[in-house]
Write a protein that holds these residues in place. Sequence first.
Motif, mmCIF file in Angstrom:
data_model
loop_
_atom_site.group_PDB
_atom_site.id
_atom_site.type_symbol
_atom_site.label_atom_id
_atom_site.label_comp_id
_atom_site.label_asym_id
_atom_site.label_seq_id
_atom_site.Cartn_x
_atom_site.Cartn_y
_atom_site.Cartn_z
ATOM 1 N N UNK A 1 45.531 45.126 31.087
ATOM 2 C CA UNK A 1 46.960 44.679 31.127
ATOM 3 C C UNK A 1 47.112 43.014 30.978
ATOM 4 N N UNK A 2 45.959 42.323 31.237
ATOM 5 C CA UNK A 2 46.050 40.988 31.382
ATOM 6 C C UNK A 2 46.156 40.370 29.964
ATOM 7 N N UNK A 3 46.781 39.150 29.761
ATOM 8 C CA UNK A 3 47.082 38.488 28.586
ATOM 9 C C UNK A 3 45.586 38.360 27.597
ATOM 10 N N UNK A 4 44.538 38.103 28.240
ATOM 11 C CA UNK A 4 43.333 37.793 27.775
ATOM 12 C C UNK A 4 42.921 39.149 27.243
ATOM 13 N N UNK A 5 43.350 40.206 27.350
ATOM 14 C CA UNK A 5 42.813 41.600 26.862
ATOM 15 C C UNK A 5 43.857 41.918 25.740
ATOM 16 N N UNK B 1 37.569 36.349 32.588
ATOM 17 C CA UNK B 1 36.180 36.653 32.398
ATOM 18 C C UNK B 1 35.432 36.490 33.586
ATOM 19 N N UNK B 2 35.803 35.823 34.672
ATOM 20 C CA UNK B 2 34.907 35.838 36.055
ATOM 21 C C UNK B 2 35.472 37.122 36.734
ATOM 22 N N UNK B 3 36.660 37.484 36.677
ATOM 23 C CA UNK B 3 37.077 38.763 37.052
ATOM 24 C C UNK B 3 36.130 39.998 36.618
#
Length: 146
Positions: free
Chosen positions: A57-61, A76-78
Amino acid sequence: MPIDPAGGRSMRPVWLAGVALLVLLAGCAGGSRSGTPAPPTTADATALRVKVHALEADQCQRVDARTVYPECGRYVTEVAGTVGTLRSQLSGQPAAGDALARLQSGVSAYQSRGCDGPAAPADECAAALTTLRTALAQAGSALPGG
């Protein structure tokens, strides 16, 4: 209250400290001594599914990789912190092995190129993030109940 004949002070604090130490040691004695982690439980799989869905759900996805990659260092760290848990949950699924390898590759490429820094190579960082995103989705769908 017991009195120490030598100094006239109470022995209760010493006694309580000894009991506390025994309780602490007893708690440590129940752990696994084999060095092999316990097999994942259903609760682990459920928590991992929740974690993967949150990452998805993150914007990076979701946002275009060429636009968002500089803001995705924490994301990315997560994901990197989740790879080992995914690996343990999906260990019996050969098809998931490829997705996990690509997931690790995407994480490594993003981090090694400093993609969250000012001089990051846009094309390489967008490609690393895209690889990571696709692999995360595939690994997530391979989870039981995913």
